[in-house]
Design a protein around this motif. Structure first.
Motif, mmCIF file in Angstrom:
data_model
loop_
_atom_site.group_PDB
_atom_site.id
_atom_site.type_symbol
_atom_site.label_atom_id
_atom_site.label_comp_id
_atom_site.label_asym_id
_atom_site.label_seq_id
_atom_site.Cartn_x
_atom_site.Cartn_y
_atom_site.Cartn_z
ATOM 1 N N PHE A 31 0.841 -1.200 0.000
ATOM 2 C CA PHE A 31 0.000 0.000 0.000
ATOM 3 C C PHE A 31 0.873 1.247 0.000
ATOM 4 N N TYR A 32 0.636 2.077 -0.946
ATOM 5 C CA TYR A 32 1.363 3.328 -1.025
ATOM 6 C C TYR A 32 0.588 4.282 -1.922
ATOM 7 N N ARG A 33 1.017 5.504 -1.909
ATOM 8 C CA ARG A 33 0.457 6.509 -2.817
ATOM 9 C C ARG A 33 1.591 7.276 -3.453
ATOM 10 N N ILE A 34 1.349 7.703 -4.667
ATOM 11 C CA ILE A 34 2.275 8.594 -5.357
ATOM 12 C C ILE A 34 1.610 9.961 -5.458
ATOM 13 N N PHE A 35 2.309 10.954 -5.003
ATOM 14 C CA PHE A 35 1.817 12.329 -5.051
ATOM 15 C C PHE A 35 2.604 13.126 -6.074
ATOM 16 N N MET A 45 4.971 24.517 -1.532
ATOM 17 C CA MET A 45 4.585 23.275 -2.211
ATOM 18 C C MET A 45 3.074 23.252 -2.395
ATOM 19 N N VAL A 46 2.653 22.976 -3.592
ATOM 20 C CA VAL A 46 1.235 22.911 -3.907
ATOM 21 C C VAL A 46 0.887 21.500 -4.337
ATOM 22 N N PHE A 47 -0.085 20.901 -3.662
ATOM 23 C CA PHE A 47 -0.516 19.544 -3.999
ATOM 24 C C PHE A 47 -1.303 19.569 -5.304
ATOM 25 N N LEU A 48 -1.014 18.618 -6.180
ATOM 26 C CA LEU A 48 -1.703 18.568 -7.466
ATOM 27 C C LEU A 48 -2.640 17.381 -7.563
ATOM 28 N N ILE A 49 -2.123 16.184 -7.340
ATOM 29 C CA ILE A 49 -2.889 14.967 -7.585
ATOM 30 C C ILE A 49 -2.168 13.805 -6.926
ATOM 31 N N TYR A 50 -2.890 12.746 -6.624
ATOM 32 C CA TYR A 50 -2.243 11.543 -6.121
ATOM 33 C C TYR A 50 -2.856 10.298 -6.744
ATOM 34 N N GLN A 51 -2.081 9.226 -6.715
ATOM 35 C CA GLN A 51 -2.525 7.938 -7.236
ATOM 36 C C GLN A 51 -2.358 6.887 -6.152
ATOM 37 N N PRO A 52 -3.451 6.223 -5.716
ATOM 38 C CA PRO A 52 -3.307 5.129 -4.750
ATOM 39 C C PRO A 52 -2.783 3.878 -5.442
ATOM 40 N N SER A 53 -2.003 3.095 -4.732
ATOM 41 C CA SER A 53 -1.413 1.904 -5.347
ATOM 42 C C SER A 53 -2.460 0.863 -5.709
ATOM 43 N N PHE A 54 -3.558 0.830 -4.953
ATOM 44 C CA PHE A 54 -4.528 -0.232 -5.168
ATOM 45 C C PHE A 54 -5.558 0.117 -6.246
ATOM 46 N N ASP A 55 -5.482 1.316 -6.776
ATOM 47 C CA ASP A 55 -6.447 1.759 -7.783
ATOM 48 C C ASP A 55 -5.790 1.676 -9.162
ATOM 49 N N THR A 56 -6.344 0.831 -9.996
ATOM 50 C CA THR A 56 -5.758 0.667 -11.323
ATOM 51 C C THR A 56 -6.171 1.778 -12.279
ATOM 52 N N CYS A 92 7.626 14.512 -7.703
ATOM 53 C CA CYS A 92 6.920 13.253 -7.518
ATOM 54 C C CYS A 92 7.303 12.753 -6.129
ATOM 55 N N ALA A 93 6.351 12.223 -5.378
ATOM 56 C CA ALA A 93 6.644 11.774 -4.017
ATOM 57 C C ALA A 93 5.941 10.459 -3.731
ATOM 58 N N LEU A 94 6.631 9.599 -3.026
ATOM 59 C CA LEU A 94 6.108 8.285 -2.679
ATOM 60 C C LEU A 94 5.814 8.255 -1.189
ATOM 61 N N SER A 95 4.603 7.853 -0.848
ATOM 62 C CA SER A 95 4.216 7.724 0.554
ATOM 63 C C SER A 95 3.820 6.285 0.809
ATOM 64 N N GLU A 96 4.617 5.585 1.611
ATOM 65 C CA GLU A 96 4.318 4.197 1.941
ATOM 66 C C GLU A 96 3.529 4.140 3.236
#
Lengths: 118, 116
Positions: A31-35, A45-56, A92-96
């Motif tokens: 489980f992780y997310r990419i921001f 820093m301005v947040f744009l979008i994220y992608q969850p690892s479990f969402d294809t 790009c940032a990875l959050s585990e």
């Protein structure tokens, strides 16, 4: 090991063009997310979008979308109809998520500096 | 909305002196606060992760003796850069995690430290 790589130090586009910024990452977590963030010239820093690892499904937010290739551990940010105001450095940032501790850690890539010309 | 404030936005200190920076979460409760430093070369380094009711975890190359952190409640954290030298200059970012969300992390605008 947790690592994020952005191989493009700089990028450029003309007003109205679509821009793609690439990012690859390494993680052993399920489980992780990419921001994606944009850093303004002020440093903010301005947040744009994220992608969850479990969402294809590739996430989309306004003019921002991602192309998520989980098996290759890569994710690209796509900016449609780019504008000069989009200029800045994109990270790009990875959050585990650590299941045992519930903790998390965010690791950033080195950034891609984008310049959009009028 | 969720906001993170950092104070001061910019600071200058003499080499060998110390300076304290603050991080305030507004509109949400921050169960975790992470402090990062962005060097002039633009790379980000995680300094430490502070989780309420847990010990503060410092990353390699960063110590509590050099960067003591206080996280007394769910809306406030502070970090001090003790005995600052030239290599400590950079932009210090605070990232606060919302207790209601698993991954959401909001960043403050940063404190830019210049060491003379």
């Amino acid at each position: 090991a947790q690592r994020v790589t952005q191989v493009q130090p700089t990028g450029s586009s003309q007003w109205g063009e679509e821009v793609t910024l690439d990012c690859s990452y390494e993680t052993s977590e399920y489980f992780y997310r990419i921001f994606w963030y944009r850093q303004l010239f002020s440093g903010e820093m301005v947040f744009l979008i994220y992608q969850p690892s479990f969402d294809t499904q590739n996430q989309r937010s306004g003019r921002y979308s991602v192309v998520f290739q989980k098996s290759f551990k890569s994710i690209s940010l796509v900016i449609s109809a780019s504008q000069p105001e989009d200029s800045g450095t994109y990270f790009c940032a990875l959050s585990e998520l650590k299941p045992r501790t519930g903790g998390y850690k965010v690791v950033f890539g080195s950034g891609t500096r984008l310049l959009v010309s009028p | 909305g969720a906001l993170v404030y950092q104070y001061p936005r910019r600071t200058i200190c003499k080499s060998g002196t110390s300076m304290r920076m603050e991080c305030q979460a507004v509109g949400f409760q921050a169960t975790s606060v992470a402090w990062y430093r962005q060097s002039p070369q633009k790379t980000f380094e995680l300094i430490a992760l502070s989780t309420v009711n847990s010990a503060i975890k410092y990353e390699q190359n960063f110590t509590q003796e050099k960067f003591p952190i206080s996280h007394p409640n769910l809306s406030f954290s502070s970090m001090t850069v003790l005995n600052a030298y030239l290599e400590d200059r950079g932009l210090y970012l605070c990232g606060a995690r919302d207790r209601r969300a698993t991954y959401e992390q909001y960043f403050g605008p940063g404190t830019r430290l210049t060491v003379l």
